[in-house]
Motif scaffolding. Structure first.
Motif, PDB file in Angstrom:
ATOM      1  N   PHE A 143       5.043   5.579   1.570  1.00 24.78           N
ATOM      2  CA  PHE A 143       4.975   4.173   1.973  1.00 24.78           C
ATOM      3  C   PHE A 143       4.997   4.132   3.500  1.00 24.78           C
ATOM      4  CE2 PHE A 143       6.811   4.323  -2.160  1.00 24.78           C
ATOM      5  CZ  PHE A 143       6.434   3.174  -2.821  1.00 24.78           C
ATOM      6  N   GLN A 144       3.895   3.735   4.103  1.00 23.19           N
ATOM      7  CA  GLN A 144       3.875   3.524   5.545  1.00 23.19           C
ATOM      8  C   GLN A 144       4.713   2.284   5.839  1.00 23.19           C
ATOM      9  OE1 GLN A 144       2.442   5.646   7.777  1.00 23.19           O
ATOM     10  NE2 GLN A 144       1.971   6.944   6.018  1.00 23.19           N
ATOM     11  N   GLU A 172       8.285   6.367   7.527  1.00 23.18           N
ATOM     12  CA  GLU A 172       7.795   6.207   6.158  1.00 23.18           C
ATOM     13  C   GLU A 172       8.969   6.200   5.199  1.00 23.18           C
ATOM     14  OE1 GLU A 172       7.024  10.769   4.662  1.00 23.18           O
ATOM     15  OE2 GLU A 172       5.443   9.870   5.881  1.00 23.18           O
ATOM     16  N   ALA A 173       8.688   5.803   3.978  1.00 22.05           N
ATOM     17  CA  ALA A 173       9.585   6.016   2.845  1.00 22.05           C
ATOM     18  C   ALA A 173       8.785   6.840   1.847  1.00 22.05           C
ATOM     19  CB  ALA A 173      10.015   4.702   2.222  1.00 22.05           C
ATOM     20  N   LYS A 222       0.849  -1.186   0.000  1.00 18.21           N
ATOM     21  CA  LYS A 222       0.000   0.000   0.000  1.00 18.21           C
ATOM     22  C   LYS A 222       0.886   1.237   0.000  1.00 18.21           C
ATOM     23  CE  LYS A 222      -3.876  -1.933   2.525  1.00 18.21           C
ATOM     24  NZ  LYS A 222      -4.551  -1.976   3.810  1.00 18.21           N
ATOM     25  N   MET A 223       0.482   2.216  -0.780  1.00 14.74           N
ATOM     26  CA  MET A 223       1.141   3.516  -0.767  1.00 14.74           C
ATOM     27  C   MET A 223       0.056   4.535  -1.035  1.00 14.74           C
ATOM     28  SD  MET A 223       3.253   3.352  -4.297  1.00 14.74           S
ATOM     29  CE  MET A 223       2.428   2.970  -5.827  1.00 14.74           C
ATOM     30  N   GLU A 224       0.327   5.764  -0.631  1.00 17.20           N
ATOM     31  CA  GLU A 224      -0.670   6.809  -0.828  1.00 17.20           C
ATOM     32  C   GLU A 224       0.001   8.045  -1.396  1.00 17.20           C
ATOM     33  OE1 GLU A 224      -0.830   8.630   3.655  1.00 17.20           O
ATOM     34  OE2 GLU A 224      -1.791   6.707   3.319  1.00 17.20           O
ATOM     35  N   LEU A 225      -0.756   8.787  -2.169  1.00 17.09           N
ATOM     36  CA  LEU A 225      -0.233  10.017  -2.756  1.00 17.09           C
ATOM     37  C   LEU A 225      -0.500  11.165  -1.791  1.00 17.09           C
ATOM     38  CD1 LEU A 225       1.027  11.564  -5.124  1.00 17.09           C
ATOM     39  CD2 LEU A 225      -1.273  11.776  -6.077  1.00 17.09           C
ATOM     40  N   PRO A 263      -1.956   2.988  10.381  1.00 19.93           N
ATOM     41  CA  PRO A 263      -1.233   4.002   9.604  1.00 19.93           C
ATOM     42  C   PRO A 263      -0.599   5.044  10.520  1.00 19.93           C
ATOM     43  CG  PRO A 263      -3.610   4.324   9.409  1.00 19.93           C
ATOM     44  CD  PRO A 263      -3.394   3.062  10.196  1.00 19.93           C
ATOM     45  N   ARG A 264       0.469   5.642  10.043  1.00 20.36           N
ATOM     46  CA  ARG A 264       1.181   6.735  10.705  1.00 20.36           C
ATOM     47  C   ARG A 264       1.763   6.381  12.070  1.00 20.36           C
ATOM     48  NH1 ARG A 264      -1.149   8.114   6.835  1.00 20.36           N
ATOM     49  NH2 ARG A 264      -2.475   9.632   5.990  1.00 20.36           N
TER      50      ARG A 264
END
Length: 176
Positions: free
Chosen positions: A26-27, A170-171, A14-17, A48-49
């Protein structure tokens, strides 16, 4: 098929913009951690986070991949990290990042000098920072029918010393 649990943690990809930063985030659950499948070495959060916490490893290898690259474009790669106050084993540890385009691509390495300056800092910082310079990789403009998946990682595998207290928040991958 073996029912034995792996000692490595494999990403859920999973990745988010992040539209404010114009970066793909990337979490920790979206990264691969060598020894991350064993809670004696890493705690990988599902939420997350929340940062991944290194309990104790002598072989740091955290990797990810990004398949949204475009031919002719360049990408900046980084990690957001911090350290617990009781972190140990980081003095003089040669932290490095790598990246390559496609399975058969040439691996590019970048030594991260700033990590020792950040040790003990509980505030997350991006690596590489300004003193290291950005870490970028380009996709060939003629890569239309080739493997253009960006593979990247964060490593400290050379000293063999046990290290503790690293937090990986994160990355990120950002088109430049």
């Amino acid at each position: 098929m073996s029912s034995q649990k792996s000692s490595h943690y494999m990403a859920d990809s999973k990745m988010e913009l992040d539209t404010n930063r114009k970066a793909w985030i990337f979490q920790p659950s979206g990264l691969n951690f060598v020894w991350g499948g064993d809670s004696r070495y890493w705690v990988i959060p599902k939420e997350p986070r929340v940062p991944a916490e290194m309990k104790m490893v002598s072989w740091l290898e955290v990797t990810g991949s990004f398949d949204k690259t475009e031919p002719g474009k360049a990408y900046q790669i980084g990690f957001k990290i911090s350290f617990k106050p009781e972190a140990t084993g980081w003095d003089g540890a040669p932290l490095a990042m790598s990246a390559k385009i496609g399975k058969k691509g040439k691996t590019v390495w970048k030594k991260i000098k700033s990590v020792n300056q950040n040790k003990g800092g509980s505030e997350p910082v991006n690596i590489p920072d300004e003193s290291d310079g950005q870490f970028e990789i380009s996709v060939s403009p003629t890569a239309d029918n080739q493997d253009t998946k960006l593979q990247f990682g964060l490593y400290e595998v050379w000293t063999g010393r046990w290290k503790t207290g690293l937090l990986i928040h994160e990355a990120f991958v950002q088109q430049v």
